[in-house]
Design a protein around this motif. Structure first.
Motif, PDB file in Angstrom:
ATOM      1  N   PRO A  65      10.538  -2.050   1.851  1.00  0.00           N
ATOM      2  CA  PRO A  65      10.036  -1.655   3.174  1.00  0.00           C
ATOM      3  C   PRO A  65       8.863  -2.531   3.597  1.00  0.00           C
ATOM      4  N   MET A  66       8.768  -2.817   4.893  1.00  0.00           N
ATOM      5  CA  MET A  66       7.711  -3.679   5.436  1.00  0.00           C
ATOM      6  C   MET A  66       7.267  -3.142   6.791  1.00  0.00           C
ATOM      7  N   VAL A  67       5.956  -3.161   7.023  1.00  0.00           N
ATOM      8  CA  VAL A  67       5.411  -2.738   8.307  1.00  0.00           C
ATOM      9  C   VAL A  67       4.481  -3.836   8.825  1.00  0.00           C
ATOM     10  N   PHE A  68       4.596  -4.131  10.118  1.00  0.00           N
ATOM     11  CA  PHE A  68       3.711  -5.081  10.791  1.00  0.00           C
ATOM     12  C   PHE A  68       2.754  -4.301  11.682  1.00  0.00           C
ATOM     13  N   TRP A  69       1.485  -4.738  11.696  1.00  0.00           N
ATOM     14  CA  TRP A  69       0.504  -4.170  12.615  1.00  0.00           C
ATOM     15  C   TRP A  69      -0.477  -5.260  13.014  1.00  0.00           C
ATOM     16  N   THR A  70      -1.504  -4.913  13.796  1.00  0.00           N
ATOM     17  CA  THR A  70      -2.425  -5.941  14.310  1.00  0.00           C
ATOM     18  C   THR A  70      -3.827  -5.829  13.726  1.00  0.00           C
ATOM     19  N   HIS A  71      -4.021  -4.900  12.789  1.00  0.00           N
ATOM     20  CA  HIS A  71      -5.359  -4.694  12.243  1.00  0.00           C
ATOM     21  C   HIS A  71      -5.611  -5.594  11.035  1.00  0.00           C
ATOM     22  N   ARG A  72      -6.869  -5.649  10.665  1.00  0.00           N
ATOM     23  CA  ARG A  72      -7.344  -6.368   9.475  1.00  0.00           C
ATOM     24  C   ARG A  72      -7.246  -7.883   9.621  1.00  0.00           C
ATOM     25  N   PHE A  73      -7.471  -8.572   8.505  1.00  0.00           N
ATOM     26  CA  PHE A  73      -7.687 -10.016   8.522  1.00  0.00           C
ATOM     27  C   PHE A  73      -6.408 -10.791   8.862  1.00  0.00           C
ATOM     28  N   THR A 124       0.836  -1.200   0.000  1.00  0.00           N
ATOM     29  CA  THR A 124       0.000   0.000   0.000  1.00  0.00           C
ATOM     30  C   THR A 124       0.870   1.249   0.000  1.00  0.00           C
ATOM     31  N   GLY A 125       0.285   2.333  -0.461  1.00  0.00           N
ATOM     32  CA  GLY A 125       0.959   3.631  -0.382  1.00  0.00           C
ATOM     33  C   GLY A 125       0.237   4.543   0.598  1.00  0.00           C
ATOM     34  N   ASP A 126      -0.790   3.997   1.280  1.00  0.00           N
ATOM     35  CA  ASP A 126      -1.591   4.787   2.217  1.00  0.00           C
ATOM     36  C   ASP A 126      -0.914   4.819   3.580  1.00  0.00           C
ATOM     37  N   ILE A 127       0.202   5.531   3.649  1.00  0.00           N
ATOM     38  CA  ILE A 127       0.997   5.627   4.875  1.00  0.00           C
ATOM     39  C   ILE A 127       1.437   7.073   5.065  1.00  0.00           C
ATOM     40  N   ASP A 128       1.517   7.491   6.319  1.00  0.00           N
ATOM     41  CA  ASP A 128       1.901   8.884   6.585  1.00  0.00           C
ATOM     42  C   ASP A 128       2.694   8.945   7.879  1.00  0.00           C
ATOM     43  N   TRP A 129       3.485  10.002   8.033  1.00  0.00           N
ATOM     44  CA  TRP A 129       4.257  10.232   9.260  1.00  0.00           C
ATOM     45  C   TRP A 129       4.641  11.714   9.309  1.00  0.00           C
ATOM     46  N   PRO A 130       4.947  12.227  10.496  1.00  0.00           N
ATOM     47  CA  PRO A 130       5.300  13.643  10.614  1.00  0.00           C
ATOM     48  C   PRO A 130       6.509  13.994   9.750  1.00  0.00           C
ATOM     49  N   ASN A 131       6.468  15.189   9.201  1.00  0.00           N
ATOM     50  CA  ASN A 131       7.572  15.726   8.383  1.00  0.00           C
ATOM     51  C   ASN A 131       7.770  14.954   7.075  1.00  0.00           C
ATOM     52  N   ARG A 132       6.755  14.200   6.677  1.00  0.00           N
ATOM     53  CA  ARG A 132       6.858  13.547   5.359  1.00  0.00           C
ATOM     54  C   ARG A 132       6.772  14.621   4.282  1.00  0.00           C
ATOM     55  N   PRO A 133       7.730  14.645   3.336  1.00  0.00           N
ATOM     56  CA  PRO A 133       7.662  15.626   2.254  1.00  0.00           C
ATOM     57  C   PRO A 133       6.330  15.526   1.515  1.00  0.00           C
ATOM     58  N   PRO A 151      -4.243  -4.597  24.436  1.00  0.00           N
ATOM     59  CA  PRO A 151      -4.974  -3.649  23.578  1.00  0.00           C
ATOM     60  C   PRO A 151      -4.092  -2.532  23.017  1.00  0.00           C
ATOM     61  N   ALA A 152      -2.986  -2.240  23.696  1.00  0.00           N
ATOM     62  CA  ALA A 152      -2.098  -1.175  23.217  1.00  0.00           C
ATOM     63  C   ALA A 152      -1.451  -1.519  21.878  1.00  0.00           C
ATOM     64  N   ASP A 153      -1.466  -2.804  21.536  1.00  0.00           N
ATOM     65  CA  ASP A 153      -0.867  -3.214  20.255  1.00  0.00           C
ATOM     66  C   ASP A 153      -1.590  -2.617  19.057  1.00  0.00           C
ATOM     67  N   SER A 154      -2.850  -2.210  19.245  1.00  0.00           N
ATOM     68  CA  SER A 154      -3.623  -1.669  18.125  1.00  0.00           C
ATOM     69  C   SER A 154      -3.048  -0.352  17.621  1.00  0.00           C
ATOM     70  N   SER A 155      -2.204   0.285  18.417  1.00  0.00           N
ATOM     71  CA  SER A 155      -1.568   1.538  17.984  1.00  0.00           C
ATOM     72  C   SER A 155      -0.045   1.376  17.915  1.00  0.00           C
ATOM     73  N   MET A 169       3.572   7.389  13.215  1.00  0.00           N
ATOM     74  CA  MET A 169       3.193   7.103  11.828  1.00  0.00           C
ATOM     75  C   MET A 169       1.741   6.654  11.803  1.00  0.00           C
ATOM     76  N   SER A 170       1.163   6.603  10.630  1.00  0.00           N
ATOM     77  CA  SER A 170      -0.190   6.077  10.483  1.00  0.00           C
ATOM     78  C   SER A 170      -0.257   5.232   9.216  1.00  0.00           C
ATOM     79  N   LEU A 171      -1.055   4.169   9.285  1.00  0.00           N
ATOM     80  CA  LEU A 171      -1.270   3.276   8.149  1.00  0.00           C
ATOM     81  C   LEU A 171      -2.773   3.181   7.949  1.00  0.00           C
ATOM     82  N   HIS A 172      -3.222   3.531   6.747  1.00  0.00           N
ATOM     83  CA  HIS A 172      -4.668   3.573   6.466  1.00  0.00           C
ATOM     84  C   HIS A 172      -5.387   4.429   7.508  1.00  0.00           C
ATOM     85  N   GLU A 173      -4.757   5.573   7.829  1.00  0.00           N
ATOM     86  CA  GLU A 173      -5.318   6.574   8.738  1.00  0.00           C
ATOM     87  C   GLU A 173      -5.487   6.064  10.170  1.00  0.00           C
ATOM     88  N   VAL A 174      -4.747   4.982  10.501  1.00  0.00           N
ATOM     89  CA  VAL A 174      -4.741   4.485  11.886  1.00  0.00           C
ATOM     90  C   VAL A 174      -3.452   4.984  12.542  1.00  0.00           C
TER      91      VAL A 174
END
Length: 790
Positions: free
Chosen positions: A604-612, A507-516, A550-554, A577-582
């Motif tokens: 690049p690879m990111v792990f999170w706990t959301h979705r299927f 995905t390209g739906d990722i954001d973080w502070p100071n991203r150009p 539950p803190a893993d969700s963020s 950072m945020s992934l899909h606005e999370v």
């Protein structure tokens, strides 16, 4: 006259059975192997060229670029195909979303078929591509939500090959009406599906599940790079101008804040050239083609060597023919007839070789090629081989043999040719070819061994994966409790990583502070739990693991490459950072690991706990593997489902990924060995010639007390000097070819000096054994017979 030439040629071939057998053996092996290589090459370059307008069809690739960094892949977001409809130079487009592990059943759910390759495609699919429909209920299919087209093979499985139109099948729990049956997609197609569902169904599901943030339809979603998009351009359309219009609209829709652009790749090149320009597959096709040519050259050279080696034997025959009135022209054509007859016999034998070995060849190559004598390319090869053989293997020996002076030949003064430069050049060529092939074979073997032993950044031993059914996923806590109680299971994880070695969810739906503002990063994303990273043996370079709270969700865990491409400064932990606005926080950074082919750099690879998360990973031991499988199967079956229990060990997935490369390497080794063997036949001819031309010298030396080793040295010293020349020529060429091939791998072995040393040593050993054999035979000949003159 021609019949007379052929009749005389046949008598001469029968008279010299040993040399005739050597000639036919060498030529037939060369031709047979060249034919099989040609069919392999033809199959490789024929991929996707059976489509009616394949020259006008292009695959859209996405390019993420930042400075000198660049990532290229096949996937695109949904709107790209939607934008194409408004470009005048684009005739049509089609989007395809793949699902490699589909499960289809009949409506009574008694017969379930798993591991199917299914796709969701736009309604233009069958008009866009040339996949024939064997059954169809209407002119335009894939236009409604609840219809499906299935392959000929799947129709046989589901309905015994009978009329399938109007019958119902299930995908999961959704009913679909069969509206078409298509002929099985050919072996030389990049697209191979068992069933194709309408894109409108996937679009409806996407919207019903809430879409992706502000994007509620797949025609708006710019964040998920989920589709393969193909465009068919109008005649004379400029591909660069067509994609430029799509790029302009994409950039405009993203308000200029993107570094993603798109380019077009020809469908005709898709199989051999990767989206990032990697040409390793094309290089192998070119190498195999070169090996085929070399084999034909070597076969022809062997004929020259044997013909000239026998010049002394034929000299008196030619002289007598001249004395009784034969012209030089007649003798020339006589020797040409011998070549033609030899080649014809060799071709017949080669055809038999191919017919006998073709089934095994297909098995090794992993293909379904057909040996068809009506294949134009086959006759082109045979015609080229005939021309090559006539030019190289007939003219020179014919001129030499027909040019003997009768008086000198009858006095025995023509036993030693005046000029050996041409023949020595052929020997050097054969030596050099053999050394190059030996070295390249060693390099390929070393690279394949490097791949098999390469540390991927995680463990694969005694880990198997299981796609969970719906009941298991809904009762995840209970399943985990049962898994934890079993001593045969050392670790487990329920996650969304369906295949860690070929993971393409990006995905390209990722954001973080100071991203150009204009900076877009395409990242792999995967849903995991707290057990996944320890189970896989991944290493943290900073921070730590998820806590299972539950803190893993963020919380986010990223790899080193992603930290660098985000421009983060150490310490990485704590970065927002945020992934899909999370929104969330980076809690750990893992050491880079390979989640795609070793030909590709680590992305690049990111792990999170959301979705299927529907894949179970289980780690066990060698002694407890069967017990662990049975335990997981029992848990799986405790939740009734139409989905059958299936498991796959990660080691087998790794082997499957590189199966094609290993097969290609094996084929090259076989063909190279054949070329070296045929070269050895030529060397045997040269050693025979050397022994014949020095027969009296050897006899005299034996009378004077020379030993067999001294005779071997006498005959071998000239070949050693030629071999040294060949080594000097072959080594830099072998380095160049090997280096070019290795350049297509992001992770590769080193070209060590010892590889070239071993290659030269093997060539010396082969040459030494061949020459020594003939030299020892010559040294053991009765001296009286050697010195006697007729």
């Amino acid at each position: 006259m021609i019949f007379k030439y052929i009749k005389t040629a046949w008598r001469n071939l029968k008279k010299s059975k040993f040399y005739t057998a050597i000639n036919i053996l060498g030529l037939s092996i060369s031709i047979a192997t060249a034919i099989m290589i040609l069919l392999w090459v033809q199959d490789e370059i024929s991929f996707d060229r059976f489509h009616k307008d394949y020259k006008q069809i292009y695959n859209v690739h996405n390019i993420w670029k930042d400075g000198d960094k660049e990532q290229i892949s096949n996937s695109t977001p949904g709107p790209v195909g939607f934008y194409a409809n408004d470009v005048p130079t684009i005739e049509s487009s089609v989007r395809i979303a793949r699902e490699d592990y589909g499960i289809i059943s009949l409506k009574d759910q008694k017969d379930i078929y798993t591991g199917l390759s299914i796709a969701y495609a736009d309604s233009s699919f069958f008009k866009f591509f040339s996949f024939p429909l064997l059954q169809s209920s209407k002119p335009n299919i894939l236009t409604t939500l609840d219809e499906v087209t299935i392959s000929e093979t799947l129709n046989k499985k589901l309905f015994n090959g009978q009329e399938a139109i109007g019958k119902t099948i299930l995908l999961g729990k959704t009913h679909f009406l069969v509206t078409g049956v298509f002929r099985d997609m050919p072996q030389n197609s990049s697209l191979k599906f068992d069933a194709i569902f309408p894109m409108s169904f996937l679009a409806k599901s996407f919207t019903e599940n809430g879409g992706n943030g502000v994007w509620k339809t797949i025609d708006e979603d710019l964040g998920n790079f989920y589709f393969d998009t193909y465009l068919k351009l109008r005649n004379e359309a400029n591909p660069d101008q067509a994609i430029a219009q799509i790029n302009n609209r994409f950039i405009k829709t993203r308000d200029g804040s993107t570094k993603v652009t798109f380019k077009l790749g020809s469908l005709a090149d898709k199989h051999l050239i990767a989206p990032d320009g990697n040409k390793s597959a094309l290089r192998m096709v070119q190498i195999f083609g070169a090996v085929a040519l070399l084999l034909l050259f070597i076969g022809a050279i062997n004929y020259v060597n044997l013909a000239t080696a026998r010049a002394m034997d034929r000299a008196k025959e030619v002289s007598i023919r001249k004395i009784v009135g034969a012209s030089r022209k007649q003798l020339f054509f006589q020797f040409m007839a011998e070549t033609f007859l030899t080649f014809t016999l060799a071709t017949v034998v080669a055809t038999i070789w191919v017919m006998l070995s073709f089934s095994a060849y297909n098995s090794i190559a992993g293909k379904s090629m057909v040996f068809d004598l009506q294949n134009p390319a086959l006759w082109l090869l045979l015609g080229s081989a005939l021309l090559l053989t006539v030019l190289l293997a007939s003219i020179y020996p014919s001129i030499q043999l027909s040019s003997f002076k009768p008086i000198a030949a009858l006095k025995g003064k023509s036993s030693k040719p005046k000029n050996n430069i041409f023949r020595k050049g052929l020997v050097v060529f054969q030596y050099a070819t053999s050394i190059i092939l030996i070295i390249c074979t060693l390099v390929i073997q070393k690279q394949m061994k490097y791949i098999r032993n390469y540390n991927l950044g995680y463990d694969t031993s005694y880990i198997f994966t299981v796609p969970l059914n719906e009941g298991s996923i809904e009762n995840k806590s209970t399943v985990e409790t049962k898994l934890a109680e079993d001593p045969a299971i050392t670790a487990y994880s329920i996650n969304g990583v369906y295949d860690p070695m070929s993971y393409g969810n990006a995905t390209g739906d990722i954001d973080w502070p100071n991203r150009p503002k204009d900076y877009t990063l395409i990242v792999g994303r995967a849903t995991i739990d707290k057990n996944f990273i320890p189970l896989m043996g991944m290493k943290f370079v900073e921070g730590g693991n998820l806590k299972g709270t539950p803190a893993d969700s963020s919380s986010y865990i990223i790899n080193e490459t992603m930290a660098k491409q985000m421009g983060l400064k150490k310490p990485y932990v704590g970065a927002q950072m945020s992934l899909h606005e999370v929104p969330g926080t980076v809690v750990g950074v893992v050491k880079d690991f390979n989640f795609s082919n070793l030909k590709n750099p680590i992305g690049p690879m990111v792990f999170w706990t959301h979705r299927f998360a529907g894949t179970l990973y289980v780690k066990t031991t060698a002694s407890n593997a069967q017990k662990a499988i049975e335990k997981v199967k029992t848990i799986f079956n405790s939740y009734p489902s139409e989905q059958p229990f299936e498991y796959t060990f990660l080691d087998s997935k790794f082997d499957k990924m590189y199966k094609s490369d290993l097969r290609t390497g094996l084929l090259f080794n076989i063909f190279a060995s054949i070329a070296i063997f045929v070269s050895s036949l030529g060397l045997l001819a040269l050693a025979t010639n050397a022994a014949q031309t020095k027969v009296k010298e050897i006899g005299i030396r034996k009378v004077l007390g020379a030993s067999i080793p001294q005779i071997v040295q006498l005959l071998g010293k000239e070949f050693v000097s030629l071999l040294i020349i060949a080594i000097l020529i072959a080594s830099p060429l072998a380095w160049y070819f090997a280096n070019e091939w290795l350049a297509n791998f992001s992770f590769k072995t080193e070209l060590n000096f010892w590889i070239f040393l071993i290659g030269a040593s093997i060539a010396l050993l082969i040459a030494g054994l061949t020459i020594s054999y003939q030299a020892i035979r010559a040294a053991k000949v009765n001296v009286i017979n050697s010195l006697r003159d007729e």
